[in-house]
Design an enzyme around this catalytic site. Sequence first.
Site, PDB file in Angstrom:
ATOM      1  N   GLU A 132      -1.731  18.154 -14.200  1.00 40.20           N
ATOM      2  CA  GLU A 132      -1.321  17.424 -15.404  1.00 40.20           C
ATOM      3  C   GLU A 132      -1.384  15.927 -15.081  1.00 40.20           C
ATOM      4  OE1 GLU A 132       2.495  18.911 -16.700  1.00 40.20           O
ATOM      5  OE2 GLU A 132       1.663  20.915 -17.104  1.00 40.20           O
ATOM      6  N   TRP A 170      -7.813  16.773 -15.455  1.00 44.06           N
ATOM      7  CA  TRP A 170      -8.784  17.104 -14.408  1.00 44.06           C
ATOM      8  C   TRP A 170      -9.306  18.534 -14.491  1.00 44.06           C
ATOM      9  CZ3 TRP A 170     -10.546  12.940 -12.357  1.00 44.06           C
ATOM     10  CH2 TRP A 170      -9.728  11.905 -11.944  1.00 44.06           C
ATOM     11  N   GLU A 210      -8.792  21.068  -4.791  1.00 47.39           N
ATOM     12  CA  GLU A 210      -8.170  22.291  -4.214  1.00 47.39           C
ATOM     13  C   GLU A 210      -7.136  21.932  -3.146  1.00 47.39           C
ATOM     14  OE1 GLU A 210      -9.261  25.182  -5.571  1.00 47.39           O
ATOM     15  OE2 GLU A 210     -11.114  24.445  -6.435  1.00 47.39           O
ATOM     16  N   GLY A 213      -0.359  16.828  -9.423  1.00 46.43           N
ATOM     17  CA  GLY A 213      -1.514  17.575  -8.931  1.00 46.43           C
ATOM     18  C   GLY A 213      -1.067  18.419  -7.746  1.00 46.43           C
ATOM     19  N   HIS A 270     -29.451   4.901   7.397  1.00 43.65           N
ATOM     20  CA  HIS A 270     -30.398   4.397   6.392  1.00 43.65           C
ATOM     21  C   HIS A 270     -30.390   2.871   6.287  1.00 43.65           C
ATOM     22  CE1 HIS A 270     -30.755   8.559   5.041  1.00 43.65           C
ATOM     23  NE2 HIS A 270     -31.718   8.193   4.232  1.00 43.65           N
TER      24      HIS A 270
HETATM   25  C1  LIG Z   1     -13.126  15.542  -9.838  1.00 45.13           C
HETATM   26  C2  LIG Z   1     -11.863  16.346  -9.845  1.00 45.13           C
HETATM   27  C3  LIG Z   1     -11.877  17.639 -10.358  1.00 45.13           C
HETATM   28  C4  LIG Z   1     -10.686  18.377 -10.418  1.00 45.13           C
HETATM   29  N1  LIG Z   1     -10.707  19.646 -10.983  1.00 45.13           N
HETATM   30  C5  LIG Z   1      -9.531  20.295 -11.184  1.00 45.13           C
HETATM   31  C6  LIG Z   1      -9.498  21.538 -11.899  1.00 45.13           C
HETATM   32  O1  LIG Z   1     -10.538  22.088 -12.272  1.00 45.13           O
HETATM   33  N2  LIG Z   1      -8.286  22.113 -12.167  1.00 45.13           N
HETATM   34  C7  LIG Z   1      -7.109  21.532 -11.749  1.00 45.13           C
HETATM   35  O2  LIG Z   1      -6.045  22.098 -12.013  1.00 45.13           O
HETATM   36  N3  LIG Z   1      -7.101  20.365 -11.053  1.00 45.13           N
HETATM   37  C8  LIG Z   1      -8.282  19.740 -10.764  1.00 45.13           C
HETATM   38  N4  LIG Z   1      -8.303  18.541 -10.073  1.00 45.13           N
HETATM   39  C9  LIG Z   1      -7.020  17.938  -9.663  1.00 45.13           C
HETATM   40  C10 LIG Z   1      -6.797  18.004  -8.173  1.00 45.13           C
HETATM   41  O3  LIG Z   1      -6.468  19.312  -7.798  1.00 45.13           O
HETATM   42  C11 LIG Z   1      -5.676  16.986  -7.850  1.00 45.13           C
HETATM   43  O4  LIG Z   1      -6.209  15.696  -8.073  1.00 45.13           O
HETATM   44  C12 LIG Z   1      -5.201  17.132  -6.438  1.00 45.13           C
HETATM   45  O5  LIG Z   1      -4.485  18.326  -6.271  1.00 45.13           O
HETATM   46  C13 LIG Z   1      -4.265  15.961  -6.039  1.00 45.13           C
HETATM   47  O6  LIG Z   1      -3.282  15.761  -7.002  1.00 45.13           O
HETATM   48  P1  LIG Z   1      -3.001  14.297  -7.589  1.00 45.13           P
HETATM   49  O7  LIG Z   1      -4.317  13.703  -7.966  1.00 45.13           O
HETATM   50  O8  LIG Z   1      -1.970  14.403  -8.639  1.00 45.13           O
HETATM   51  O9  LIG Z   1      -2.432  13.470  -6.376  1.00 45.13           O
HETATM   52  P2  LIG Z   1      -0.871  13.429  -5.946  1.00 45.13           P
HETATM   53  O10 LIG Z   1      -0.320  14.794  -5.874  1.00 45.13           O
HETATM   54  O11 LIG Z   1      -0.181  12.448  -6.813  1.00 45.13           O
HETATM   55  O12 LIG Z   1      -1.002  12.853  -4.481  1.00 45.13           O
HETATM   56  C14 LIG Z   1      -1.258  11.467  -4.225  1.00 45.13           C
HETATM   57  C15 LIG Z   1      -1.298  11.257  -2.712  1.00 45.13           C
HETATM   58  O13 LIG Z   1      -0.039  11.628  -2.132  1.00 45.13           O
HETATM   59  C16 LIG Z   1      -0.220  12.637  -1.143  1.00 45.13           C
HETATM   60  N5  LIG Z   1       0.912  13.560  -1.188  1.00 45.13           N
HETATM   61  C17 LIG Z   1       1.400  14.226  -2.264  1.00 45.13           C
HETATM   62  N6  LIG Z   1       2.443  14.989  -1.920  1.00 45.13           N
HETATM   63  C18 LIG Z   1       2.612  14.822  -0.576  1.00 45.13           C
HETATM   64  C19 LIG Z   1       3.535  15.346   0.390  1.00 45.13           C
HETATM   65  N7  LIG Z   1       4.467  16.247   0.069  1.00 45.13           N
HETATM   66  N8  LIG Z   1       3.426  14.923   1.680  1.00 45.13           N
HETATM   67  C20 LIG Z   1       2.474  14.036   2.032  1.00 45.13           C
HETATM   68  N9  LIG Z   1       1.561  13.504   1.160  1.00 45.13           N
HETATM   69  C21 LIG Z   1       1.648  13.896  -0.113  1.00 45.13           C
HETATM   70  C22 LIG Z   1      -1.524  13.315  -1.508  1.00 45.13           C
HETATM   71  O14 LIG Z   1      -2.118  13.951  -0.393  1.00 45.13           O
HETATM   72  C23 LIG Z   1      -2.343  12.124  -2.018  1.00 45.13           C
HETATM   73  O15 LIG Z   1      -2.880  11.434  -0.911  1.00 45.13           O
HETATM   74  C24 LIG Z   1      -9.490  17.822  -9.938  1.00 45.13           C
HETATM   75  C25 LIG Z   1      -9.492  16.523  -9.389  1.00 45.13           C
HETATM   76  C26 LIG Z   1     -10.659  15.800  -9.340  1.00 45.13           C
HETATM   77  C27 LIG Z   1     -10.628  14.402  -8.769  1.00 45.13           C
END
Ligand SMILES: Cc1cc2nc3c(=O)[nH]c(=O)nc-3n(C[C@H](O)[C@H](O)[C@H](O)COP(=O)(O)OP(=O)(O)OC[C@H]3O[C@@H](n4cnc5c(N)ncnc54)[C@H](O)[C@@H]3O)c2cc1C
Length: 401
Positions: A131, A160, A379, A135, A354
């Site tokens: 959402e 996403w 994932e 993520g 390159h």
């Molecule tokens: C191109 C693309 C396609 C996608 N496709 C899908 C899809 O088909 N379906 C779907 O459901 N989702 C999808 N996603 C979403 C994706 O799964 C999430 O972006 C991902 O899980 C990370 O969540 P976030 O972006 O909210 O980052 P956040 O959860 O906000 O994390 C931000 C940063 O904080 C770190 N972090 C978070 N929690 C912790 C913790 N407890 N300890 C240490 N570090 C932490 C993370 O590693 C990251 O570096 C997609 C994303 C992209 C970019």
Amino acid sequence: MGRLAQTDGLTDVQREILATVREFVDKEIIPVATELEHRDEYPTRIVEGLKELGLFGLMIPEEYGGLGESLLTYALCVEEIARGWMSVSGIINTHFIVAYMLKQHGTQEQREHFLPRMATGEVRGAFSMSEPGLGSDVSAITSKGVREGDEYVLNGQKMWLTNGGSSTLVAVLCRTDEGHPEGTAPHKSMTTFLIEKEPGFGQVKPGLTIPGKIEKMGYKGVDTTELIMDGLRVPADRVLGGTTGRGFYQMMDGVEVGRVNVAARGCGVAQRAFELGVSYAQQRHTFGKAIAQHQAIQFKLAEMGTKVEAAHAMMVNAARKKDSGQRNDLEAGMAKYLASEYCKEVVEDAFRIHGGYGFSKEYEIERLYREAPMLLIGEGTAEIQKMIIGRRLLEEYRIQG
Ligand SMILES: Cc1cc2nc3c(=O)[nH]c(=O)nc-3n(C[C@H](O)[C@H](O)[C@H](O)COP(=O)(O)OP(=O)(O)OC[C@H]3O[C@@H](n4cnc5c(N)ncnc54)[C@H](O)[C@@H]3O)c2cc1C
């Protein structure tokens, strides 16, 4: 085919499938991938070809019209496809996860209704957990389903969705309180809904809007979208498995096989980067010899080849573990983590080999350079993989007393 990333012990059928896919990738994907990617164009012809090859039904059981192949076969095909263009593997991946979730957790009626048409690629799957506000932290999901008679009314915003526009079946994770009193652990009050829709953008059915494609730095061609549910009505028999409160576990099961798949993508992209690097290094001359003859470049190639080989071995190990019926969360997490990190490193080294041309859009490595980072996030990020790996290792190596 080069010497790297070979897989011992494959059956004749597996070898035949892989040879066919490799030929398709070399003839139909690699020659057009960069051009389509630069135009951010959906690869319709390639998708039609994948349908003909039966790839949308590769792991769907034969009784539902699929090929009934193993996770290993699937992962090796994904590796080949990602070697051609990572976005194409993204088109199959969400479909594969939804089909897997239906196979594992669907009711008999749901399997019979969806799987035969998923096997042909007529119905195409997407899955949606993320959402705008979350993520990694899936337990914080706010989208909600409330029961009204024989239906659920869904409200919330999702973010996403890979294949959000092109899919016709979306597995959406929502919170449902019904039967789960206040204070129930968040992951026990979540439900997966199977939402059928028309492909396209805008209001695709009453209460359901797919606003448009999210502009991305890479992973182009495949559509990534938001999804807005505003009073969306879903029949109660479209709760995956027929019982509420199981959605979190169902999704995590799907994501676990998805992780092997992302590892396979990392392997494929890294292989392509290696191929491009090793070829360019023998053509470009500086100081009177091919740059491949400078030890610094040879060392880079050595490191790249080693990483390609190691990532492939871990990915194959994780897939085989799952195929043997064993729990593979540790191996899948390790494979996903290592393959995505190595992929980024191998791509960067090929880019450096390159020289200035790596920065030109005329060279394929430019595209790979923008694609590799997505694997660090999708994932589950590297940090989330390390949390899974660390917890599992402590379980395995717990000391007494
Ligand atoms: C191109 C693309 C396609 C996608 N496709 C899908 C899809 O088909 N379906 C779907 O459901 N989702 C999808 N996603 C979403 C994706 O799964 C999430 O972006 C991902 O899980 C990370 O969540 P976030 O972006 O909210 O980052 P956040 O959860 O906000 O994390 C931000 C940063 O904080 C770190 N972090 C978070 N929690 C912790 C913790 N407890 N300890 C240490 N570090 C932490 C993370 O590693 C990251 O570096 C997609 C994303 C992209 C970019």
